[in-house]
Design an enzyme around this catalytic site. Structure first.
Site, PDB file in Angstrom:
ATOM      1  N   ASP A   7     107.001  16.035 -80.222  1.00 48.24           N
ATOM      2  CA  ASP A   7     107.689  15.852 -78.836  1.00 48.24           C
ATOM      3  C   ASP A   7     109.104  15.528 -78.692  1.00 48.24           C
ATOM      4  O   ASP A   7     109.029  14.337 -78.581  1.00 48.24           O
ATOM      5  CB  ASP A   7     106.599  15.174 -78.031  1.00 48.24           C
ATOM      6  CG  ASP A   7     107.107  15.379 -76.551  1.00 48.24           C
ATOM      7  OD1 ASP A   7     107.984  15.873 -76.059  1.00 48.24           O
ATOM      8  OD2 ASP A   7     106.500  14.435 -75.853  1.00 48.24           O
ATOM      9  N   GLU A  21     115.200  11.852 -73.547  1.00 48.54           N
ATOM     10  CA  GLU A  21     114.017  11.060 -73.278  1.00 48.54           C
ATOM     11  C   GLU A  21     113.877   9.850 -74.490  1.00 48.54           C
ATOM     12  O   GLU A  21     113.581   8.782 -74.311  1.00 48.54           O
ATOM     13  CB  GLU A  21     112.885  11.947 -73.289  1.00 48.54           C
ATOM     14  CG  GLU A  21     111.626  11.043 -73.001  1.00 48.54           C
ATOM     15  CD  GLU A  21     110.209  12.063 -72.788  1.00 48.54           C
ATOM     16  OE1 GLU A  21     110.648  13.145 -72.627  1.00 48.54           O
ATOM     17  OE2 GLU A  21     109.368  11.460 -72.662  1.00 48.54           O
ATOM     18  N   GLU A  49      98.278  17.525 -71.226  1.00 46.09           N
ATOM     19  CA  GLU A  49      98.631  15.998 -70.585  1.00 46.09           C
ATOM     20  C   GLU A  49      97.797  16.186 -69.374  1.00 46.09           C
ATOM     21  O   GLU A  49      98.314  15.698 -68.314  1.00 46.09           O
ATOM     22  CB  GLU A  49     100.073  15.783 -70.443  1.00 46.09           C
ATOM     23  CG  GLU A  49     100.630  15.750 -71.853  1.00 46.09           C
ATOM     24  CD  GLU A  49     102.026  15.306 -71.961  1.00 46.09           C
ATOM     25  OE1 GLU A  49     102.808  15.497 -70.937  1.00 46.09           O
ATOM     26  OE2 GLU A  49     102.421  14.557 -72.846  1.00 46.09           O
TER      27      GLU A  49
HETATM   28  C1  GCU Z   1     106.637  14.360 -72.587  1.00 48.26           C
HETATM   29  C2  GCU Z   1     107.280  13.471 -71.549  1.00 48.26           C
HETATM   30  C3  GCU Z   1     106.520  13.781 -70.110  1.00 48.26           C
HETATM   31  C4  GCU Z   1     106.466  15.495 -70.107  1.00 48.26           C
HETATM   32  C5  GCU Z   1     105.991  16.306 -71.293  1.00 48.26           C
HETATM   33  C6  GCU Z   1     106.146  17.891 -71.218  1.00 48.26           C
HETATM   34  O1  GCU Z   1     105.410  14.014 -73.132  1.00 48.26           O
HETATM   35  O2  GCU Z   1     107.204  12.199 -71.733  1.00 48.26           O
HETATM   36  O3  GCU Z   1     107.129  13.216 -69.208  1.00 48.26           O
HETATM   37  O4  GCU Z   1     105.681  15.749 -68.810  1.00 48.26           O
HETATM   38  O5  GCU Z   1     106.713  15.816 -72.399  1.00 48.26           O
HETATM   39  O6  GCU Z   1     106.979  18.232 -71.946  1.00 48.26           O
HETATM   40  O7  GCU Z   1     105.282  18.407 -70.627  1.00 48.26           O
END
Ligand code: GCU
Length: 617
Positions: A321, A349, A242
């Site tokens: 996820d 979440e 990400e």
């Molecule tokens: C999810 C989440 C993010 C987090 C990511 C992770 O995508 O929405 O906020 O950073 O997981 O596990 O790194």
């Protein structure tokens, strides 16, 4: 807002703490005396130190009890004894050892004080860019964690935002050392989430793992960290995930990337926890060849055997996820020569954000059953804790933290047993009310799945916030989470004739899902793309089953409010009122999910509900 806190499942301590001391045995004695006093008991208890492990046993000894174990084991034994006495259980336990070695909590706390995906207030540790905490409260928290066997805590977010990137630099080390000393008496060691690109901002000017200047920089930095905190558990890294920087930026693989840190950490007995949440988050929605659930396995399996012994790959339980229902990540079943940790998310979440009730152990039972025999020796969980009075936003979400610790110790989820234990410890209920609350916990996950995510379809959540329904919110984005619903078909074909994701599993698991006629129906649409008229095993059509689930789930969510109301007068009034407001919000959320998802499928399929209930145009 900082506030005092509830004692959660250790009410007998009444928020009092033993004085800080280095001597473990002395500390265990102090805690024992304090706990017995809180319980109003004067039974004799002897503590016998044997070895230095984490295991312990509790035996009847004359009028009282004797706890045996290593230094850390004794403290665990003391809490277990107190917990069992408080719950009215026979405290005797044969030698018990933890199933998972690393039993960890990951906070996603930012130095600003905001918690990423946090639903229980602000950080317990930071605010306005600095370490800021109430030492007493941190110690009460450490005690709660120790009482369920947690041995490692990472205080800062895996997304390492400035100035958290500098926590391992000289200006922050004394702060880190101070907070480590609050956790230490409880046998909890800290892990720091680190920014992989940090050396690029210093003299090396790059973070390339094969560059000797970078290697020297990390060695020096890590030596300095360990001079200040000799028992630091190690580092946690989210790399190439990400948009976080990582070895791929330099054309290196993750084994090369991890070695850069695992070698200097090993010298100090430190570990490197390396997250495997690596996927293409810049996918073109037109690209149907890339299937995000395949990503973790594809990125790592070929590296088996190349990671050092002190590296632990942290793998999310599902290949997507933290969705309410996903199959187990195939990566957990692969890489026999690599250290692995199962990662779960206590922070809700995608599972109701501590507004909706969602007791997780039934889901963990499913995961652990599929994980049987896999060499997964470690476990970690994203924290659901904040500075709210009740720690977890929704009082009943405490049950997830409690059960997580118990599961991490025992290796089985035992949803009903852990739930029952938690209720007995937390509230003083007669049998009928106890059973009502336990049934609510036990039903909650299935209810949530019914009104949100039919049959393994993921990602119908509102974008960014991830609370509430927005079925096509992510449809034309770069996140790789496409539903591709049409007027004829729904679901995704992940079998051999589709994306091939299923081939990442061992044959026995492939068999469980490969044929739509045989597939575990709870994950039917995760693995198969089917017509609305597909016949479910009970004879209903697929679309009818989806409508039915949503109507039923929303009705059951509404009924949770009534079940909770039947506990009025039995649960402390403040808790009752606070949770009631959440149950009302959950009922409203469930109605939104019901109507929006039903309408979504109706608009595509034009198929009416056989039972004539209201589905909006
Ligand atoms: C999810 C989440 C993010 C987090 C990511 C992770 O995508 O929405 O906020 O950073 O997981 O596990 O790194």
């Amino acid at each position: 807002m900082r506030s005092s806190c509830s004692c959660a499942w250790l009410p007998f301590f009444n928020n009092t703490l033993s004085p800080e001391r280095e001597d473990c045995l002395g500390f265990a004695r102090d805690e024992l005396a304090l706990g017995l006093r809180g319980l109003g008991l004067s039974v004799p208890v002897s503590l016998n130190q044997t070895g230095d492990g984490e295991g312990f046993s509790i035996q009847a000894d004359g009028e009282g009890w004797s706890v045996s174990g290593g230094e850390q084991g004794l403290l665990y034994g003391v809490y277990r004894l107190l917990i069992r006495l408080s719950g009215g259980l026979d405290p005797a336990l044969p030698l018990t050892q933890p199933r998972f070695e690393l039993r960890m909590i990951n906070h996603w706390d930012n130095p600003s004080g905001l918690v990423e995906r946090g639903y229980a207030g602000h950080s317990l540790f930071f605010s306005n860019g600095v370490f800021s905490y109430l030492p007493e409260r941190v110690r009460l928290y450490a005690r709660l964690l120790c009482s369920i066997g947690i041995n490692t805590v990472c205080l800062n977010n895996v997304n390492v935002h400035t100035p958290a990137d500098r926590f391992i630099m000289p200006e922050y080390l004394p702060e880190l050392a101070k907070i480590a000393s609050l956790f230490r008496p409880f046998g909890i060691r800290l892990l720091v989430a680190v920014d992989y690109s940090l050396p690029a901002r210093f003299e090396p000017g790059t973070a390339d793992p094969l560059d000797p200047a970078v290697q020297a920089w990390w060695k020096k930095t890590i030596d300095r960290v360990y001079q200040t905190i000799p028992d630091l558990r190690g580092f946690l890294i989210k790399a190439d995930s990400e948009s976080r920087p990582g070895p791929y930026l330099y054309g290196r693989d993750h084994a090369q990337g991890a070695k850069l840190l695992s070698v200097p950490l090993a010298k100090h007995g430190g570990i490197l926890v390396w997250r495997c949440f690596v996927y293409n988050c810049k996918q073109d929605w037109r690209d149907t060849a890339t299937d995000r659930p395949k990503a973790a396995y594809s990125n790592y399996t070929h590296l088996d055997g190349r990671f050092d012994a002190n590296v632990i790959l942290q793998i999310k339980y599902g290949p997507f996820d933290f969705q309410p229902r996903e199959p187990l990540s195939p990566l957990l079943l692969a890489m026999p020569r690599t250290g692995k940790a199962l990662e779960v998310q206590l922070a809700q979440e995608y599972t109701g954000q501590q507004i909706d009730l969602y007791y997780m152990p039934p889901q963990w039972e499913e995961m652990l059953a599929d994980m049987k025999g896999a060499n997964v020796r470690h476990i970690c969980a994203v924290s659901n804790i904040g500075d709210d009075f009740n720690w977890t936003g929704h009082d009943l979400a405490q049950a997830n933290l409690y059960a997580y610790g118990r599961m991490a110790w025992e290796g089985t989820a035992c949803a009903a047993r852990f739930g029952g234990e938690w209720i007995k410890l937390t509230y003083d209920l007669a049998m009928t009310e106890h059973d009502t609350l336990l049934d609510m916990l036990m039903d909650s996950r299935e209810i949530y799945v019914q009104y949100t995510a039919p049959l393994g379809v993921c990602w119908m959540v509102t974008t960014q916030s991830h609370y509430g329904p927005q079925p096509e919110g992510y449809e034309y984005t770069a996140w790789g989470t496409y539903l591709r619903t049409t007027s004829d078909l729904l679901g995704t074909n992940r079998t051999e004739t589709g994306t091939g994701f299923i081939l990442q599993y061992p044959p026995a698991i492939q068999e469980k899902y490969a044929d739509p006629a045989e597939c575990d129906e709870r994950l039917l649409l995760f693995f198969h793309r089917l017509p609305y008229t597909f016949r479910m095993r009970d004879g209903r059509t697929l679309i009818q089953r989806i409508y039915d689930d949503h109507f039923l789930g929303a009705a059951r969510a509404g009924a949770l409010t009534d079940r909770w109301m039947s506990l009025k007068g039995h649960i402390p009034e403040a808790v009752y009122a606070h949770a009631l407001e959440r149950f009302e919000r959950q009922a409203a959320n469930a109605r939104e999910w019901r109507d929006i998802v039903n309408t979504y499928y109706f608009r595509y399929s034009r198929i009416q509900d056989e039972r004539g209930r209201v589905i909006y145009e």
